[in-house]
Write a protein that holds these residues in place. Structure first.
Motif, mmCIF file in Angstrom:
data_model
loop_
_atom_site.group_PDB
_atom_site.id
_atom_site.type_symbol
_atom_site.label_atom_id
_atom_site.label_comp_id
_atom_site.label_asym_id
_atom_site.label_seq_id
_atom_site.Cartn_x
_atom_site.Cartn_y
_atom_site.Cartn_z
ATOM 1 N N THR A 275 0.856 -1.187 0.000
ATOM 2 C CA THR A 275 0.000 0.000 0.000
ATOM 3 C C THR A 275 0.891 1.237 0.000
ATOM 4 O O THR A 275 1.903 1.281 0.695
ATOM 5 N N GLY A 276 0.515 2.230 -0.802
ATOM 6 C CA GLY A 276 1.390 3.390 -0.943
ATOM 7 C C GLY A 276 2.655 3.041 -1.695
ATOM 8 O O GLY A 276 3.712 3.643 -1.495
ATOM 9 N N GLY A 277 2.555 2.085 -2.616
ATOM 10 C CA GLY A 277 3.723 1.550 -3.287
ATOM 11 C C GLY A 277 4.336 2.427 -4.355
ATOM 12 O O GLY A 277 5.413 2.103 -4.867
ATOM 13 N N THR A 278 3.672 3.526 -4.734
ATOM 14 C CA THR A 278 4.307 4.468 -5.661
ATOM 15 C C THR A 278 4.965 5.620 -4.913
ATOM 16 O O THR A 278 5.535 6.521 -5.534
ATOM 17 N N GLY A 279 4.868 5.600 -3.582
ATOM 18 C CA GLY A 279 5.511 6.622 -2.775
ATOM 19 C C GLY A 279 7.007 6.388 -2.630
ATOM 20 O O GLY A 279 7.573 5.452 -3.202
ATOM 21 N N TYR A 280 7.621 7.229 -1.843
ATOM 22 C CA TYR A 280 9.086 7.239 -1.719
ATOM 23 C C TYR A 280 9.648 5.903 -1.220
ATOM 24 O O TYR A 280 10.377 5.202 -1.941
ATOM 25 N N ILE A 281 9.297 5.531 -0.006
ATOM 26 C CA ILE A 281 9.823 4.279 0.549
ATOM 27 C C ILE A 281 9.164 3.089 -0.135
ATOM 28 O O ILE A 281 9.808 2.070 -0.399
ATOM 29 N N GLY A 282 7.896 3.231 -0.469
ATOM 30 C CA GLY A 282 7.173 2.142 -1.111
ATOM 31 C C GLY A 282 7.794 1.713 -2.427
ATOM 32 O O GLY A 282 7.969 0.521 -2.684
ATOM 33 N N ALA A 283 8.150 2.673 -3.271
ATOM 34 C CA ALA A 283 8.719 2.339 -4.580
ATOM 35 C C ALA A 283 10.050 1.616 -4.444
ATOM 36 O O ALA A 283 10.329 0.646 -5.160
ATOM 37 N N HIS A 284 10.882 2.076 -3.528
ATOM 38 C CA HIS A 284 12.170 1.403 -3.309
ATOM 39 C C HIS A 284 11.962 -0.010 -2.774
ATOM 40 O O HIS A 284 12.707 -0.931 -3.121
ATOM 41 N N THR A 285 10.949 -0.188 -1.947
ATOM 42 C CA THR A 285 10.670 -1.521 -1.407
ATOM 43 C C THR A 285 10.129 -2.443 -2.491
ATOM 44 O O THR A 285 10.473 -3.629 -2.531
ATOM 45 N N VAL A 286 9.290 -1.911 -3.384
ATOM 46 C CA VAL A 286 8.799 -2.712 -4.515
ATOM 47 C C VAL A 286 9.980 -3.226 -5.337
ATOM 48 O O VAL A 286 10.019 -4.402 -5.734
ATOM 49 N N VAL A 287 10.950 -2.370 -5.596
ATOM 50 C CA VAL A 287 12.138 -2.778 -6.353
ATOM 51 C C VAL A 287 12.848 -3.932 -5.653
ATOM 52 O O VAL A 287 13.199 -4.951 -6.273
ATOM 53 N N GLU A 288 13.062 -3.793 -4.346
ATOM 54 C CA GLU A 288 13.770 -4.844 -3.598
ATOM 55 C C GLU A 288 12.965 -6.141 -3.574
ATOM 56 O O GLU A 288 13.535 -7.237 -3.687
ATOM 57 N N LEU A 289 11.657 -6.044 -3.424
ATOM 58 C CA LEU A 289 10.814 -7.235 -3.439
ATOM 59 C C LEU A 289 10.909 -7.959 -4.780
ATOM 60 O O LEU A 289 11.079 -9.181 -4.839
ATOM 61 N N GLN A 290 10.783 -7.198 -5.859
ATOM 62 C CA GLN A 290 10.842 -7.806 -7.188
ATOM 63 C C GLN A 290 12.206 -8.437 -7.443
ATOM 64 O O GLN A 290 12.302 -9.527 -8.020
ATOM 65 N N GLN A 291 13.246 -7.772 -6.996
ATOM 66 C CA GLN A 291 14.582 -8.319 -7.205
ATOM 67 C C GLN A 291 14.848 -9.540 -6.330
ATOM 68 O O GLN A 291 15.822 -10.259 -6.562
ATOM 69 N N ASN A 292 13.983 -9.770 -5.338
ATOM 70 C CA ASN A 292 14.060 -10.972 -4.507
ATOM 71 C C ASN A 292 13.039 -12.026 -4.922
ATOM 72 O O ASN A 292 12.832 -13.002 -4.204
ATOM 73 N N GLY A 293 12.384 -11.810 -6.076
ATOM 74 C CA GLY A 293 11.515 -12.835 -6.637
ATOM 75 C C GLY A 293 10.061 -12.787 -6.228
ATOM 76 O O GLY A 293 9.292 -13.691 -6.573
ATOM 77 N N TYR A 294 9.635 -11.742 -5.513
ATOM 78 C CA TYR A 294 8.240 -11.642 -5.089
ATOM 79 C C TYR A 294 7.376 -11.026 -6.194
ATOM 80 O O TYR A 294 7.834 -10.165 -6.952
ATOM 81 N N GLU A 295 6.128 -11.468 -6.251
ATOM 82 C CA GLU A 295 5.131 -10.817 -7.089
ATOM 83 C C GLU A 295 4.534 -9.676 -6.287
ATOM 84 O O GLU A 295 4.108 -9.877 -5.144
ATOM 85 N N VAL A 296 4.497 -8.503 -6.872
ATOM 86 C CA VAL A 296 4.064 -7.315 -6.133
ATOM 87 C C VAL A 296 2.795 -6.734 -6.732
ATOM 88 O O VAL A 296 2.671 -6.580 -7.946
ATOM 89 N N VAL A 297 1.857 -6.399 -5.840
ATOM 90 C CA VAL A 297 0.649 -5.665 -6.205
ATOM 91 C C VAL A 297 0.660 -4.356 -5.431
ATOM 92 O O VAL A 297 0.821 -4.363 -4.199
ATOM 93 N N ILE A 298 0.512 -3.250 -6.124
ATOM 94 C CA ILE A 298 0.517 -1.930 -5.492
ATOM 95 C C ILE A 298 -0.892 -1.355 -5.485
ATOM 96 O O ILE A 298 -1.592 -1.411 -6.496
ATOM 97 N N ILE A 299 -1.288 -0.807 -4.332
ATOM 98 C CA ILE A 299 -2.455 0.083 -4.323
ATOM 99 C C ILE A 299 -2.013 1.435 -3.773
ATOM 100 O O ILE A 299 -1.214 1.521 -2.847
ATOM 101 N N ASP A 300 -2.508 2.485 -4.387
ATOM 102 C CA ASP A 300 -2.128 3.841 -4.012
ATOM 103 C C ASP A 300 -3.202 4.775 -4.552
ATOM 104 O O ASP A 300 -3.732 4.534 -5.642
#
Length: 346
Positions: free
Chosen positions: A12-37
């Motif tokens: 949640t809030g995945g296009t925000g500052y910390i959220g976007a960086h966390t999405v990158v790290e999740l994806q680079q660790n093999g997770y499927e990510v769904v963002i709501i914002d």
């Protein structure tokens, strides 16, 4: 080398500052990510930036967590959701003092809506909390056993209340596991300079105001107070690189997935374990970038804590996480990001 596919994580809030960086790290660790914002404090173009960095476009849904019906419908549409990282919240201390009800509505009601929507489902939940829950600490560095004091601002109070809600809900035994990460002060940007802090309007945080002032978007920088009980009179904070902070969220998810939790609700400090004053940050920016800043000393700002930095021993031992990047890397990356968005406006 291909990355082994892991579970689906809602950010949640995945296009925000910390959220976007966390999405990158999740994806680079093999997770499927769904963002709501709801995009109230972010930009949809960040999705494209994330894709450029990782090669993967995260699923995105524009949704306001204050809309209970839509939240319930969305969660129902995601039966394979394994984890949630909850960032979506308003986060300015000063703004919260001026408009407390906005903060209680946006930070508390949204959390309750989300928890009601996942009620009864076994979900790993990482909460974006804050060192503000400690108030003005009795001793430094502050550790997770320090008392949670009366909050200095409505923003800080929403983080305290959020933690209480999550602790009580997890302890009710409905399958929810929670790790609350108590952030210190995130700064910096991704090494690619493709994502970073993107405040709408006048920045509320120190470093983006520094970079915007340095590049000519803002006027003079104000340092709020130089008569505090610190080495140079300015407030002291534990600044942490946003990429290190993002990696802490992945570490928290992995801890829950591995069944390593000591209880269904845990808290961790996420910082570097050392403090820097506002004036030290100003001087470091000038040294790292070679850019001279125009700043003045102003009055103290209501709601500001004088000095705080964290004991991160628990995070090192239990999360197997340690901040790797220092103040110079934080400021250099923030400046690279500022120059990028100056040439590539959002």
């Amino acid at each position: 080398m291909s990355i082994l596919k892991k579970g689906k994580i809602l950010v949640t809030g995945g296009t925000g500052y910390i959220g976007a960086h966390t999405v990158v790290e999740l994806q680079q660790n093999g997770y499927e990510v769904v963002i709501i914002d709801n995009l109230s404090n972010s930009n949809i173009k960040i999705i494209d930036q994330i894709k450029t960095i990782t090669g993967i476009t995260p699923t995105f849904e524009k949704l306001d967590l204050r809309d209970k019906t839509n939240v319930f419908d969305f969660v129902k549409s995601q039966p394979d959701l394994e984890g949630i990282i909850h960032f979506a919240a308003s986060k300015s201390v000063g703004e919260s003092v001026k408009d407390p009800l906005l903060y209680y509505d946006n930070n508390i009601c949204t959390l309750v809506n989300l928890l009601n929507a996942i009620k009864g489902r076994p979900v790993n939940f990482v909460f974006s909390s804050s060192c503000t829950v400690y108030g003005e600490p009795d001793a430094l560095p502050v550790n997770e056993l320090a008392p949670v004091k009366t909050a200095e601002s409505p923003y800080g109070n929403t983080k305290q209340i959020g933690e209480e809600i999550l602790r009580e809900t997890a302890n009710a035994g409905n399958g929810l596991k929670v790790i609350a990460l108590r952030y210190f002060n995130p700064v910096g940007a991704h090494a690619s300079a493709l994502i970073g802090e993107l405040p709408i309007g006048v920045p509320q945080n120190l470093v983006p105001f520094i970079t915007q002032s340095a590049i000519g978007k803002r006027g003079q920088l104000t340092v709020y107070g130089d008569d505090y009980d610190t080495s140079d009179g300015s407030c002291i904070r534990d600044y942490i690189h946003v990429v290190d902070l993002a990696k802490a969220h992945v570490a928290a998810i992995k801890r829950m997935e591995a069944g390593q939790m000591d209880a269904v609700y845990e808290t961790f400090n996420v910082g570097t374990g050392k403090g820097n004053s506002v004036l030290e940050v100003v001087n470091a920016f000038e040294r790292v970038t070679g850019v001279k800043l125009d700043y003045r000393i102003g009055d103290r700002r209501e709601g500001d804590i004088i000095k705080i930095w964290g004991d991160v021993t628990k995070s090192q031992n239990k999360l197997n996480w340690t901040a790797q990047l220092g103040l110079d890397e934080m400021l250099a990356s923030a400046w690279a990001w500022e120059k990028y968005i100056n040439e590539n406006p959002f």
